[in-house]
Design a protein around this motif. Structure first.
Motif, PDB file in Angstrom:
ATOM      1  N   GLU A 278      16.555 -95.351  57.620  1.00 22.53           N
ATOM      2  CA  GLU A 278      17.846 -95.934  58.001  1.00 22.53           C
ATOM      3  C   GLU A 278      18.467 -95.245  59.207  1.00 22.53           C
ATOM      4  O   GLU A 278      19.689 -95.119  59.325  1.00 22.53           O
ATOM      5  N   CYS A 279      17.617 -94.822  60.132  1.00 23.78           N
ATOM      6  CA  CYS A 279      18.102 -94.218  61.374  1.00 23.78           C
ATOM      7  C   CYS A 279      18.640 -95.313  62.297  1.00 23.78           C
ATOM      8  O   CYS A 279      18.181 -96.464  62.260  1.00 23.78           O
ATOM      9  N   ASP A 280      19.580 -94.945  63.150  1.00 28.02           N
ATOM     10  CA  ASP A 280      20.069 -95.900  64.140  1.00 28.02           C
ATOM     11  C   ASP A 280      19.088 -95.982  65.303  1.00 28.02           C
ATOM     12  O   ASP A 280      18.095 -95.246  65.378  1.00 28.02           O
ATOM     13  N   GLY A 281      19.368 -96.891  66.234  1.00 32.64           N
ATOM     14  CA  GLY A 281      18.443 -97.141  67.323  1.00 32.64           C
ATOM     15  C   GLY A 281      18.139 -95.908  68.162  1.00 32.64           C
ATOM     16  O   GLY A 281      16.990 -95.664  68.523  1.00 32.64           O
ATOM     17  N   GLU A 282      19.147 -95.133  68.496  1.00 29.36           N
ATOM     18  CA  GLU A 282      18.924 -93.960  69.335  1.00 29.36           C
ATOM     19  C   GLU A 282      18.074 -92.917  68.605  1.00 29.36           C
ATOM     20  O   GLU A 282      17.215 -92.261  69.214  1.00 29.36           O
ATOM     21  N   THR A 283      18.278 -92.767  67.317  1.00 26.72           N
ATOM     22  CA  THR A 283      17.460 -91.825  66.549  1.00 26.72           C
ATOM     23  C   THR A 283      16.021 -92.323  66.451  1.00 26.72           C
ATOM     24  O   THR A 283      15.074 -91.529  66.529  1.00 26.72           O
ATOM     25  N   ILE A 284      15.846 -93.628  66.295  1.00 22.00           N
ATOM     26  CA  ILE A 284      14.493 -94.199  66.305  1.00 22.00           C
ATOM     27  C   ILE A 284      13.817 -93.921  67.638  1.00 22.00           C
ATOM     28  O   ILE A 284      12.621 -93.603  67.696  1.00 22.00           O
ATOM     29  N   ARG A 285      14.580 -94.019  68.718  1.00 20.65           N
ATOM     30  CA  ARG A 285      14.037 -93.724  70.050  1.00 20.65           C
ATOM     31  C   ARG A 285      13.519 -92.293  70.106  1.00 20.65           C
ATOM     32  O   ARG A 285      12.427 -92.026  70.640  1.00 20.65           O
ATOM     33  N   HIS A 286      14.271 -91.353  69.550  1.00 19.07           N
ATOM     34  CA  HIS A 286      13.808 -89.963  69.528  1.00 19.07           C
ATOM     35  C   HIS A 286      12.571 -89.816  68.650  1.00 19.07           C
ATOM     36  O   HIS A 286      11.636 -89.067  68.995  1.00 19.07           O
ATOM     37  N   ALA A 287      12.537 -90.511  67.518  1.00 20.58           N
ATOM     38  CA  ALA A 287      11.371 -90.420  66.642  1.00 20.58           C
ATOM     39  C   ALA A 287      10.104 -90.879  67.371  1.00 20.58           C
ATOM     40  O   ALA A 287       9.051 -90.236  67.274  1.00 20.58           O
ATOM     41  N   ALA A 288      10.195 -91.973  68.110  1.00 19.21           N
ATOM     42  CA  ALA A 288       9.043 -92.460  68.869  1.00 19.21           C
ATOM     43  C   ALA A 288       8.601 -91.433  69.906  1.00 19.21           C
ATOM     44  O   ALA A 288       7.400 -91.208  70.102  1.00 19.21           O
ATOM     45  N   GLY A 289       9.572 -90.816  70.561  1.00 16.86           N
ATOM     46  CA  GLY A 289       9.232 -89.797  71.548  1.00 16.86           C
ATOM     47  C   GLY A 289       8.546 -88.593  70.930  1.00 16.86           C
ATOM     48  O   GLY A 289       7.596 -88.039  71.494  1.00 16.86           O
ATOM     49  N   ILE A 290       9.009 -88.184  69.758  1.00 19.15           N
ATOM     50  CA  ILE A 290       8.371 -87.062  69.057  1.00 19.15           C
ATOM     51  C   ILE A 290       6.958 -87.454  68.627  1.00 19.15           C
ATOM     52  O   ILE A 290       6.006 -86.682  68.772  1.00 19.15           O
ATOM     53  N   GLY A 291       6.832 -88.676  68.090  1.00 23.95           N
ATOM     54  CA  GLY A 291       5.523 -89.133  67.651  1.00 23.95           C
ATOM     55  C   GLY A 291       4.524 -89.212  68.786  1.00 23.95           C
ATOM     56  O   GLY A 291       3.362 -88.828  68.628  1.00 23.95           O
ATOM     57  N   GLU A 292       4.960 -89.707  69.942  1.00 26.20           N
ATOM     58  CA  GLU A 292       4.051 -89.782  71.086  1.00 26.20           C
ATOM     59  C   GLU A 292       3.680 -88.390  71.574  1.00 26.20           C
ATOM     60  O   GLU A 292       2.517 -88.110  71.882  1.00 26.20           O
ATOM     61  N   TYR A 293       4.659 -87.489  71.635  1.00 26.18           N
ATOM     62  CA  TYR A 293       4.436 -86.146  72.179  1.00 26.18           C
ATOM     63  C   TYR A 293       3.500 -85.331  71.293  1.00 26.18           C
ATOM     64  O   TYR A 293       2.636 -84.606  71.780  1.00 26.18           O
ATOM     65  N   HIS A 294       3.663 -85.434  69.987  1.00 27.54           N
ATOM     66  CA  HIS A 294       2.892 -84.617  69.055  1.00 27.54           C
ATOM     67  C   HIS A 294       1.707 -85.351  68.433  1.00 27.54           C
ATOM     68  O   HIS A 294       0.918 -84.745  67.714  1.00 27.54           O
ATOM     69  N   GLY A 295       1.599 -86.637  68.695  1.00 31.74           N
ATOM     70  CA  GLY A 295       0.488 -87.395  68.120  1.00 31.74           C
ATOM     71  C   GLY A 295      -0.847 -86.956  68.697  1.00 31.74           C
ATOM     72  O   GLY A 295      -0.917 -86.351  69.772  1.00 31.74           O
ATOM     73  N   PRO A 296      -1.933 -87.247  68.008  1.00 29.07           N
ATOM     74  CA  PRO A 296      -3.256 -86.785  68.456  1.00 29.07           C
ATOM     75  C   PRO A 296      -3.758 -87.582  69.653  1.00 29.07           C
ATOM     76  O   PRO A 296      -3.951 -88.789  69.555  1.00 29.07           O
ATOM     77  N   ARG A 297      -3.973 -86.923  70.769  1.00 30.09           N
ATOM     78  CA  ARG A 297      -4.583 -87.598  71.912  1.00 30.09           C
ATOM     79  C   ARG A 297      -6.105 -87.386  71.845  1.00 30.09           C
ATOM     80  O   ARG A 297      -6.733 -86.886  72.777  1.00 30.09           O
ATOM     81  N   SER A 298      -6.666 -87.777  70.718  1.00 26.44           N
ATOM     82  CA  SER A 298      -8.098 -87.583  70.499  1.00 26.44           C
ATOM     83  C   SER A 298      -8.897 -88.611  71.290  1.00 26.44           C
ATOM     84  O   SER A 298      -8.503 -89.767  71.410  1.00 26.44           O
ATOM     85  N   GLN A 299     -10.035 -88.187  71.820  1.00 27.02           N
ATOM     86  CA  GLN A 299     -10.828 -89.017  72.728  1.00 27.02           C
ATOM     87  C   GLN A 299     -11.926 -89.724  71.936  1.00 27.02           C
ATOM     88  O   GLN A 299     -12.839 -89.086  71.404  1.00 27.02           O
ATOM     89  N   MET A 300     -11.850 -91.044  71.882  1.00 29.61           N
ATOM     90  CA  MET A 300     -12.705 -91.820  70.996  1.00 29.61           C
ATOM     91  C   MET A 300     -14.184 -91.666  71.313  1.00 29.61           C
ATOM     92  O   MET A 300     -15.026 -91.616  70.405  1.00 29.61           O
ATOM     93  N   MET A 301     -14.540 -91.577  72.578  1.00 29.50           N
ATOM     94  CA  MET A 301     -15.957 -91.541  72.921  1.00 29.50           C
ATOM     95  C   MET A 301     -16.624 -90.248  72.456  1.00 29.50           C
ATOM     96  O   MET A 301     -17.855 -90.197  72.327  1.00 29.50           O
ATOM     97  N   ARG A 302     -15.853 -89.223  72.174  1.00 33.62           N
ATOM     98  CA  ARG A 302     -16.445 -88.001  71.610  1.00 33.62           C
ATOM     99  C   ARG A 302     -17.003 -88.280  70.227  1.00 33.62           C
ATOM    100  O   ARG A 302     -18.035 -87.729  69.830  1.00 33.62           O
ATOM    101  N   CYS A 303     -16.319 -89.141  69.452  1.00 35.75           N
ATOM    102  CA  CYS A 303     -16.822 -89.500  68.125  1.00 35.75           C
ATOM    103  C   CYS A 303     -17.941 -90.532  68.221  1.00 35.75           C
ATOM    104  O   CYS A 303     -18.829 -90.563  67.376  1.00 35.75           O
TER     105      CYS A 303
END
Length: 448
Positions: A171-196
């Motif tokens: 139940e976050c507001d829009g601006e908080t959702i915006r921050h959540a997306a930014g955190i998710g992108e920043y800390h999400g795994p940038r794993s390289q598919m062709m290695r697998c």
């Protein structure tokens, strides 16, 4: 003019979802649960459960049960174990334009969030959260592939979609959702598919870390943690200009008839067609030529040593179809890897890197197969793209058959039938009935 993604996520209602989108979400719910059922029996899933138990015990945020396993952990822990579980059998829903998979992260993460919620969700509420998770994930994936040099796993872009939908669930507001997306992108795994692809192992498609990264991002944002803007959401306007009026989830979601990499599917379809059309048996086959796009030729699999190498193979799955006439639950067993008839034909598969098929395999997957027989005949098929894509969709009955093929041996027919019934209109379920569906999906099946 389309709203910013975070306002779209905050304001979306069930009434905004077109019926075509609701239908996709119902199909994906059933399809993903079937894959999760059979995948819960794999070594990969069992290792992931132990890893999640070691790191993510129940917390003050509430406990959530692991998909098809039942152990209560934190929502992030259940999302991690659930993501790895679904990814353990490569048969979950797909998006060809993103070269990846949304449901394998979105379902485990949002089901964990729903299970941990103090307020039971209705089916309509869960469907709306799912719609946000899928739609944002797909658009982030398109933006990422257009702007990043490396081909990243689905975990890299589903982390943002999960973060957005999970923050909405909190139940976050829009601006908080915006921050959540930014955190998710920043800390999400940038794993390289062709290695697998080059080294098939249990790291798979990255969703085992993409899902919990998104969940953690949502909780951090809710508590005031700030995030850098998600560039894939805010600096890639071409991929967001029709948000809310067009639905990538409807246009791009496809389903897999075989439990292996989508890149192998057109070749599998082709050999199945040629064998049936010409009345061939595997003893007649001398060799197989497969013209396909470049990345598909990098798939392993002439002699896979593990289920991971089978999943990211092309020669061996094609040989399995020629010999067995199917790639189902029994073909996922370890004994298949040593089948002498399959190995003989797999060794005789030649993968041909075709420049034309590489050029046209943008958002599609092309292959052309020729079978050569021991008596000197050759049978060439037309170039194909995979069955299950939106232009060659699986029917509802085929989705149902696949679900029962995977789920019945693990869950039992009665439980599988109840899951199918509830999934067929999950978005109309009351809170009590939706809780029943969660219970059926989040408790351990009987183990022999």
């Amino acid at each position: 003019m389309s709203p910013p993604f975070h306002e779209f996520a905050a304001d979306l209602t069930y009434a905004d979802l077109p019926e075509a989108l609701r239908a996709v979400l119902r199909r994906s719910f059933l399809d993903t649960m079937g894959v999760a059922a059979v995948a819960s029996t794999t070594q990969m899933a069992q290792i992931a459960v132990r890893g999640a138990q070691a790191m993510f015990g129940p917390t003050a945020t509430g406990s959530a049960r692991i998909l098809m396993e039942g152990t209560p952990l934190s929502p992030a822990g259940a999302a991690m174990a659930g993501g790895f579980t679904v990814d353990a059998v490569d048969a979950h829903d797909s998006t060809s334009p993103c070269k990846g998979h949304g449901g394998s992260a979105v379902f485990p993460a949002l089901m964990a969030m729903a299970d941990a919620s103090a307020n039971p969700l209705t089916g309509q509420a869960f469907a709306t959260h799912l719609a946000v998770g899928y739609e944002v994930s797909y658009r982030v994936g398109l933006a990422q592939h257009a702007t990043c040099a490396d081909y990243h796993t689905s975990g890299a872009w589903t982390a943002v979609g999960v973060a957005t939908a999970a923050a909405r669930m909190l139940e976050c507001d829009g601006e908080t959702i915006r921050h959540a997306a930014g955190i998710g992108e920043y800390h999400g795994p940038r794993s390289q598919m062709m290695r697998c692809i080059d080294h098939p192992t249990m790291v798979r498609d990255g969703v085992g870390w993409g899902a919990p990264s998104g969940v953690v991002a949502a909780y951090l944002a809710r508590d005031g943690f700030t995030g850098a803007p998600a560039l894939t959401c805010e600096d890639a306007p071409p991929f967001w200009s029709d948000l809310g009026t067009a639905w990538r989830t409807v246009e791009d979601t496809s389903y897999k008839p075989y439990p292996c990499c989508r890149w192998a599917h057109p070749s599998i379809d082709s050999v199945a067609h040629l064998m049936a059309t010409h009345g061939l048996t595997h003893t007649e086959i001398a060799s197989v030529d497969i013209k396909t796009f470049h990345n598909a030729t990098r798939l392993a699999g002439h002699r896979p040593a593990s289920p991971d190498e089978f999943a990211y193979g092309i020669a061996f799955p094609v040989a399995t179809m020629i010999v067995r006439g199917q790639i189902g639950v029994s073909e996922l067993g370890l004994t298949t890897l040593s089948d002498p008839d399959i190995l003989r034909i797999s060794d005789a598969v030649r993968l041909i890197d075709d420049p034309h098929l590489t050029r046209i395999s943008q958002g599609k997957r092309w292959a052309q197969v020729t079978l050569h027989t021991r008596d000197g005949r050759s049978f060439e098929d037309v170039p194909r793209t995979p069955k299950g894509d939106n232009d060659l969709p699986l029917s509802d009955s085929e989705i149902s058959d696949k679900f029962h093929l995977f789920a019945d041996p693990v869950l039992g027919a009665a439980r599988a039938n109840e899951i199918e019934t509830l999934c067929s209109d999950f978005d109309s379920l009351s809170a009590a009935d939706f809780t029943r569906l969660l219970d059926l999906c989040l408790t351990a099946p009987p183990r022999n």
